[in-house]
Design an enzyme around this catalytic site. Structure first.
Site, mmCIF file in Angstrom:
data_model
loop_
_atom_site.group_PDB
_atom_site.id
_atom_site.type_symbol
_atom_site.label_atom_id
_atom_site.label_comp_id
_atom_site.label_asym_id
_atom_site.label_seq_id
_atom_site.Cartn_x
_atom_site.Cartn_y
_atom_site.Cartn_z
ATOM 1 N N CYS A 78 13.277 11.474 7.124
ATOM 2 C CA CYS A 78 13.294 10.912 7.984
ATOM 3 C C CYS A 78 14.906 10.609 8.838
ATOM 4 O O CYS A 78 15.129 10.836 10.166
ATOM 5 C CB CYS A 78 12.701 8.924 7.844
ATOM 6 S SG CYS A 78 14.667 8.253 7.283
ATOM 7 N N GLU A 82 10.096 1.543 10.043
ATOM 8 C CA GLU A 82 11.426 2.113 10.236
ATOM 9 C C GLU A 82 10.385 3.022 9.954
ATOM 10 O O GLU A 82 9.684 3.632 9.864
ATOM 11 C CB GLU A 82 11.374 1.958 8.867
ATOM 12 C CG GLU A 82 12.088 0.349 8.318
ATOM 13 C CD GLU A 82 14.110 1.121 9.486
ATOM 14 O OE1 GLU A 82 13.787 1.278 9.578
ATOM 15 O OE2 GLU A 82 14.108 -0.361 9.430
ATOM 16 N N GLU A 117 9.586 15.383 15.613
ATOM 17 C CA GLU A 117 10.437 15.863 14.162
ATOM 18 C C GLU A 117 9.350 16.588 13.276
ATOM 19 O O GLU A 117 7.780 16.413 13.285
ATOM 20 C CB GLU A 117 9.237 14.515 13.639
ATOM 21 C CG GLU A 117 10.514 13.766 11.797
ATOM 22 C CD GLU A 117 9.928 12.490 11.398
ATOM 23 O OE1 GLU A 117 8.997 12.084 12.133
ATOM 24 O OE2 GLU A 117 10.960 11.698 11.300
ATOM 25 N N LYS A 123 0.534 -1.357 -0.036
ATOM 26 C CA LYS A 123 -0.267 -0.052 0.101
ATOM 27 C C LYS A 123 1.068 1.375 0.020
ATOM 28 O O LYS A 123 1.661 1.316 0.780
ATOM 29 C CB LYS A 123 -0.948 -0.118 1.362
ATOM 30 C CG LYS A 123 -2.130 1.352 0.974
ATOM 31 C CD LYS A 123 -2.421 1.512 1.944
ATOM 32 C CE LYS A 123 -1.845 2.577 3.027
ATOM 33 N NZ LYS A 123 -1.875 3.940 2.806
#
Ligand code: NAD
Length: 500
Positions: A303, A268, A402, A192
């Site tokens: 990331c 991850e 983040e 997906k």
């Protein structure tokens, strides 16, 4: 399609693009069973690009059944590794032949600069598939050191049906990091893509089929996280989910697994990566260059973005001046113009989130020394300036969360102990950089920082030969890239034989 990185050629290539918008299940493009679609948009213009099939649980079920049938048939899972290799190499060749098109799809849908897509993302995508393909007929199993009356084989077998759920920031490349090792080891995949970026994944599935991968081996079900993503996570016949995305959604997959069939989960997730610069850093101009790339490359939607610059107080002003002057050269604008280093943020809601962090930095007393504003609003796109905050302390929101935007926080330190403490004072642990001329400091600090990849005197995630993944809340139970990625898509089997 090969692409010349020149504005006129790029415009002509865009005009010729054809979008694949349906799900790819059992070797065919199909509509969602509900008939529903959702728009995908160009974040550089705010205009819709296409309508994509909105897959839901019944579509995921159909894809999982196709994947299971393909797996059970053995047409892929029990094929000789050398043969699987040939199919995957053909797939890589087809990706290469269509590299320009794939680069444009990622630029159009994700707002990423075309130069980055054409020279980094797509070449890395192709290399990843090739590398994993090349590896599979060179890996041996084991014979255990039993007594002479027994023979024990320790084998690696494909795990079965693997669900892959991926983010929007490196659309094609994240697909390759998952399917490269998953397919190479003989699994069937139901993937997906992020709902914001489905186009390159769908084209990749079509090219995989053209390369001869049997129907059902690689399926793509575009759709939303809550529906298609959750359906994969909770499916009773999915053996494993490989997820890349936010830590928050990563947690959901652990829950889905616990509440369904205990499927293996690898995650991850996010990061808040430190870049630690000691007073004896070898070349401050080079450090400044790396720091700017680490913070602003891919608009900070990365990331491993080096969003916290932890710098010795004696060189801070010098380094900051160099960084600010380099940041000026990172032009922001139309991602299809190869001169621009920064494209658009992925969507309006994300732009607002990033601007919210900038406002929070100012409210908490950090000193904005560069950028900080939305620009090019008339284009309809979601552009923001590269932004630098000085006088940040690690308790501020901009240093803890983040941001996933081009926002660099500069924090000063006095001692090595303090630098390591600040670097580690985060829930994340994906990547880090450190800069020093001293070999002992480099070794000591590289060991002391709790992160999956620590780069010394550079900004890097390593290459395909090195595992990539995070400590702490940046990851769970797995790694992308390298032979370690192969292992996690396999089950370990012992065959114990009594010899006469
Ligand atoms: P996200 O977590 O919002 O979405 C990731 C994927 O999960 C998408 O496909 C999404 O549709 C799906 N999803 C969302 N909600 C879901 C739910 N409730 N159930 C099941 N699936 C769901 O992340 P994003 O915004 O697409 O990507 C940004 C994040 O990805 C950042 O945190 C970034 O650090 C991380 N990331 C990590 C790596 C890495 O290798 N560690 C690489 C790239 C991006």
């Amino acid at each position: 399609m090969n692409l010349t990185l020149e504005p006129k050629a790029i415009r002509a290539a865009v005009a010729k693009l054809k979008f694949r918008t349906q799900a790819f299940i059992d070797g065919k493009f199909v509509k969602a069973l509900s008939g529903k679609t959702f728009p995908t948009e160009n974040p550089a213009t705010g205009k819709p690009l296409a309508q994509i099939a909105a897959c839901e649980e019944p579509d995921v079920d159909r894809a999982v059944m196709a994947a299971r049938r393909a797996f059970a048939s053995g047409a892929w899972s029990r094929q000789r590794p050398a043969d699987r290799k040939q199919f995957l190499l053909k797939f890589a060749d087809l990706l290469e032949a269509n590299a320009g098109e794939l680069a444009l799809l990622d630029t159009l849908e994700a707002g990423k600069p075309i130069g980055d897509c054409a020279t980094m993302d797509i070449p890395d995508t192709i290399h990843c598939i090739r590398w994993h393909a090349e590896a599979i007929d060179k890996l041996y199993s084991h014979v255990a050191p039993t007594g002479p009356e027994n023979l024990a084989l320790i084998l690696r077998e494909p795990i079965g049906v693997v669900g892959c759920v991926v983010p929007w920031n490196f659309p094609a490349q994240m697909v390759a990091w998952k399917i490269g090792p998953a397919l190479a080891t003989g699994n069937s995949v139901v993937l997906k893509p992020a709902e914001l970026t489905s186009l390159s994944a769908l084209r990749m599935a079509e090219l995989a089929a053209e390369a001869g991968l049997p129907a059902g081996v690689f399926n793509v079900v575009p759709g939303f996280g809550e529906t298609a993503g959750q359906a994969i996570g909770r499916h009773m016949d999915v053996n494993m989910v490989a997820f890349t995305g936010s830590t928050e959604v990563g947690r959901c997959f652990l829950k889905y697994s616990a509440e369904s069939n205990l499927k293996r989960i690898i995650l991850e997730c996010g990061g808040k990566s430190p870049q630690v610069v000691f007073a004896d850093a070898p070349d401050l101009e080079a450090v400044a260059n790396n720091a700017v790339s680490a913070a602003f490359w891919n608009m900070g939607e990365n990331c491993s973005c080096g969003s916290r610059l932890i710098v010795h107080k004696t060189i801070k002003d010098d380094l900051l001046a160099r960084i600010a002057s380099l940041a000026k050269t990172w032009k922001v604008g139309d991602p299809l113009d190869p001169r621009n280093r920064l494209g658009a943020l992925i969507e309006k809601a994300h732009l607002e989130k990033v601007l919210g962090y900038i406002a929070a930095g100012e409210a908490e007393g950090a000193k904005r020394v560069f950028g900080g504003k939305r620009i090019l609003e008339k284009t309809g796109g979601y552009f923001v300036e590269a932004t630098i905050f000085d006088e940040v302390n690690n308790r501020m929101k901009i240093a803890r969360e983040e941001i996933f935007g081009p926002v660099l926080s500069v924090i000063s330190f006095s001692t090595e102990e303090e630098a390591v403490a600040i670097a580690n004072d985060t829930n994340y642990g994906l990547a880090a950089s450190l800069y020093t001329r001293d070999l002992s400091t480099a070794h000591r600090v590289a060991r002391a920082i709790r992160a999956g990849t620590v780069s010394v005197n550079c900004f890097s995630e390593g290459d395909i030969t090195t595992p990539f993944g995070g400590f702490k809340e940046s990851g769970f139970a797995g790694r992308d890239k390298s032979l370690w990625a192969h292992e996690q898509y396999t089950e370990l089997k012992t065959i114990w034989m009594q010899l006469a």
